[in-house]
Motif scaffolding. Structure first.
Motif: not given
Length: 107
Positions: A73-75, A81-82, A87-89
């Motif tokens: 789940s963390l991975e 998030a990455k 996508e934002d950049t």
């Protein structure tokens, strides 16, 4: 040493009910041994030891499965998030600093 090692392992168990269950199983011998006939004490102790080992093994396996699930789940969360950051950049083609249509400027 053996009892101390088991108590240490029990203290590492994730859930309180697992720890309580193990403590009850460990203490169970004190409740049954006084009422066990002398000729049956060795067999009773052996059965109790096996019961403690089986239960701690069960909880260790369950604990490791939980750790794997949490790690997965963390991975996935880090991966998402990455992707969100990437996508934002990203800028659409032609909107970057290079000029129109994203083509290189000729020198």
């Amino acid at each position: 040493y053996l009892v101390g090692g088991i108590h240490k392992t029990v203290s590492y168990l994730h859930f309180e009910d697992w720890r309580n269950s193990m403590k009850e199983e460990i203490d169970r011998i004190n409740k049954i041994l006084p009422y066990t006939q002398s000729r049956e004490k060795t067999a009773t102790i052996q059965q109790w030891i096996q019961s403690v080992i089986d239960r701690i093994d069960y909880y260790k396996v369950a604990h490791n499965q939980l750790l794997k699930e949490v790690a997965t789940s963390l991975e996935l969360a880090v991966w998402k998030a990455k992707l969100d950051v990437d996508e934002d950049t990203l800028e659409p083609l032609g909107q970057g600093k290079e000029g129109s249509k994203g083509a290189r400027k000729k020198r």
